[in-house]
Scaffold this active site. Structure first.
Site, short mmCIF file in Angstrom:
data_model
loop_
_atom_site.label_atom_id
_atom_site.label_comp_id
_atom_site.label_asym_id
_atom_site.label_seq_id
_atom_site.Cartn_x
_atom_site.Cartn_y
_atom_site.Cartn_z
N SER A 277 -1.75 -2.99 3.68
CA SER A 277 -2.46 -3.48 2.50
C SER A 277 -1.57 -3.67 1.29
CB SER A 277 -3.61 -2.53 2.13
OG SER A 277 -3.10 -1.25 1.79
N ASP B 67 -5.60 0.85 -8.12
CA ASP B 67 -6.73 1.53 -7.49
C ASP B 67 -6.22 2.86 -6.90
OD1 ASP B 67 -5.51 0.96 -5.05
OD2 ASP B 67 -6.96 -0.56 -4.45
N HIS C 269 -3.02 1.68 -4.54
CA HIS C 269 -2.09 0.56 -4.70
C HIS C 269 -1.59 0.42 -6.14
CE1 HIS C 269 -4.83 -0.37 -1.33
NE2 HIS C 269 -3.69 -0.73 -0.74
#
Length: 288
Positions: A40, A249, A252
């Site tokens: 991700s 977040d 990340h």
């Protein structure tokens, strides 16, 4: 499964260019195709096309992207491959599942990253990439697993990083450098480059104010302690200025933090890049 093991596994596949399965193929001057493999931290929208809960396709993801819309990137704006593309003068790569990725766009490259893919358990992919024609491969090490807001929210008392996860990174990263050196030695050329993602992140995590951040502990988007609980959603707490938060977040980095990380990839010394940085690589390749 033990909850602590579960969370640790998530960090290994979700945090920054944090695992060895984030692999960037750096283009040579005469062939600037740029391919990305990873999780991700480098996914630019493949999971939009998959049946998965690991998605970043809704507000407020993408709030600072040029379109101000969610793109599937786990960021408020651009992610690390986007910024590398900027730095090397290439167009951003499309997700390999994007229908617009035709033969002509493949000349630019493609992004094969997918959020939540986990960790590779062998080195075979490195050799397969070489056999397929890759001549510069950037492999990133493990970042500060114990310092992400999600970990702080679950296990930190006063905002300190989790010592056991930090120790895991300290054990893994030197071995990655040894592996890269071994692969280059066996091939007889500098194909593989290791990036010290741990140090690239710890610079601003340990001293956020020096880099213009107000915090490296609290995520911009989230809820609970350190905004580190759950996912970033439209009902989450959302900071008004993403540029002063190191983390976007619970897992990340923000776009601005990503830019600092890429800066170390481009011009960092051997503290960050082994055996050379990307600017040096681009210069050498331009002469061949």
């Amino acid at each position: 499964m033990d909850q602590r093991v579960f969370h640790s596994s998530m960090f290994l596949c979700l945090l920054l260019l944090i695992t060895c399965n984030n692999i960037v193929l750096v283009p040579q001057a005469e062939a600037r195709a740029f391919f990305v493999f990873g999780d991700s931290l480098v996914d630019n929208g493949n999971n939009n096309y998959l049946l998965t809960t690991a998605r970043a396709d809704a507000y407020p993801y993408g709030i600072d992207y040029p379109t101000h819309r969610a793109t599937g990137r786990f960021s408020n704006g651009l992610n690390i491959p986007d910024i590398i593309s900027e730095q090397i003068g290439s167009e951003p790569t499309l997700p390999y599942l994007n229908p617009a990725l035709d033969g002509e766009r493949l000349l630019v490259g493609a992004n094969f990253a997918s959020a939540g893919i986990g960790i590779l358990n062998d080195t075979g992919i490195q050799f397969r990439l070489y056999e397929l024609g890759a001549r510069r491969v950037l492999v990133t090490g493990t970042g500060p697993l114990g310092c992400v807001p999600a970990e702080l929210a679950q296990h930190s008392r006063n905002g300190e990083c989790a010592a056991d996860l930090q120790q895991a990174s300290a054990l893994f990263n030197p071995q990655l450098v040894q592996l890269v050196n071994q692969l280059n030695s066996e091939i007889g050329s500098t194909i593989f480059i290791s990036a010290n993602a741990f140090q690239s992140n710890m610079d601003f995590i340990s001293n956020p104010q020096a880099y213009g951040f107000i915090t490296s502990k609290v995520a911009c988007c989230g809820q609970g302690r350190f905004n580190g609980i759950g996912l970033c959603t439209p009902v989450s707490n959302l900071c008004p200025n993403r540029n002063v938060y190191a983390f976007w977040d619970p897992f990340h980095p923000s776009e601005r933090a990503n830019r600092l990380i890429v800066e170390t990839f481009m011009i960092g010394d051997t503290k960050y890049m082994n055996p050379m940085n990307l600017s040096t690589i681009m210069h050498l390749d331009s002469r061949t």
